[in-house]
Design a protein around this motif. Structure first.
Motif, PDB file in Angstrom:
ATOM      1  N   ARG A 138       0.589  -1.338   0.054  1.00 20.64           N
ATOM      2  CA  ARG A 138       0.129   0.009   0.032  1.00 20.64           C
ATOM      3  C   ARG A 138       0.688   1.322  -0.108  1.00 20.64           C
ATOM      4  O   ARG A 138       0.528   2.323  -0.536  1.00 20.64           O
ATOM      5  N   ARG A 139       2.082   1.361   0.602  1.00 16.09           N
ATOM      6  CA  ARG A 139       2.846   2.324   0.949  1.00 16.09           C
ATOM      7  C   ARG A 139       4.257   2.273   0.222  1.00 16.09           C
ATOM      8  O   ARG A 139       5.114   2.876   0.328  1.00 16.09           O
ATOM      9  N   ARG A 142       6.069   5.678  -1.285  1.00 20.24           N
ATOM     10  CA  ARG A 142       6.645   6.176  -0.052  1.00 20.24           C
ATOM     11  C   ARG A 142       7.764   5.587   0.234  1.00 20.24           C
ATOM     12  O   ARG A 142       8.734   6.050   0.652  1.00 20.24           O
TER      13      ARG A 142
END
Length: 266
Positions: A138-139, A142
């Motif tokens: 999901r990240r 980042r």
């Protein structure tokens, strides 16, 4: 599905195709660059995977790629030495070493390491998709931003060390260069910094070859007469690399480090 997740899959699949092609060329003996291209594919694969570390879907493939890299390093070193001897007109010395290459190629092609790499490549897309469905990615964007920035910071720190190790600098340069190629939208490096990485890698590659040849000359009697000229060339190549490192450090400093705790001085 996030675009970056698909982009990673697409890159791994492209690298798998290029690795299969290099393996086929190595088996057929069609050209002298097959092993080199295989190793470039491995380096690109490892640089793609390194910022994704910590996931089960990545670990096995990363280990398999590292094992093939380790297996092929001495063979590639021998290839480069043979080319150097031929350029110097030392054909008898070159042929003695070239005779070993066919055997070494066969060992690579029939190795468990290479078989394991391609097995991992075959299963990897499904593993990666399972990780995505499980919410592990999901990240990812980042994470890539942070890890590529830290990777740049490690290179900058190494360059700032007055006692820096050229072997470590060479590794970090390659790692940053190929990671920037793999993740251009997440890399903090400018175009000028990427160009500087390429020039430093080239100069350090010239130094590394001669450093390795000097080591061999200390063990192999027929190379002894070449040790002195290789040492002189190694010194010149390292000086050229040092000059280019100063340019690289300046380019790296142009982009503020996202997670810097204190300024660095070179």
């Amino acid at each position: 599905m996030p675009a970056i997740v698909d982009a990673v899959v697409a890159q791994v699949l492209r690298l798998e195709v290029s690795l299969h092609h290099a393996r086929a060329r190595l088996a057929a003996g069609t050209d002298g660059e097959a092993l080199h291209d295989l190793r470039i594919g491995l380096r690109r694969l490892r640089s793609l995977l390194k910022p994704l570390r910590g996931r089960d879907s990545v670990s096995a493939l990363e280990r398999a790629a590292a094992a093939v890299g380790q297996l092929t390093t001495p063979v590639r070193d021998l290839e480069v030495l043979v080319g150097e001897l031929r350029r110097r007109g030392l054909h008898e010395a070159a042929e003695r070493r070239e005779a070993r290459l066919a055997t070494r190629y066969g060992e690579i092609l029939h190795s468990s390491e290479l078989a394991q790499l391609f097995a991992c490549l075959d299963s990897w897309p499904a593993d990666w998709r399972r990780a995505e469905r499980g919410g592990e990615l999901r990240r990812l964007a980042r994470l890539l931003d942070r890890r590529l920035d830290k990777q740049r910071g490690r290179l900058l720190d190494a360059l700032a060390n007055l006692q820096h190790d050229p072997h470590r600098i060479r590794l970090l340069v390659k790692r940053n260069r190929y990671a920037a190629d793999a993740y251009p939208h997440h890399s903090p490096l400018s175009r000028r910094a990427r160009a500087a990485l390429k020039t430093v890698q080239s100069a350090l590659g010239d130094w590394h070859d001669r450093y390795q040849w000097c080591l061999r000359a200390s063990r192999e009697a027929d190379l002894q007469p070449l040790r002195q000229p290789w040492q002189a060339q190694a010194v010149a190549a390292l000086q050229q690399a040092e000059d280019r490192m100063l340019v690289l450090a300046g380019e790296l400093l142009r982009t503020p480090r996202r997670h810097a705790s204190s300024p660095r001085r070179l």
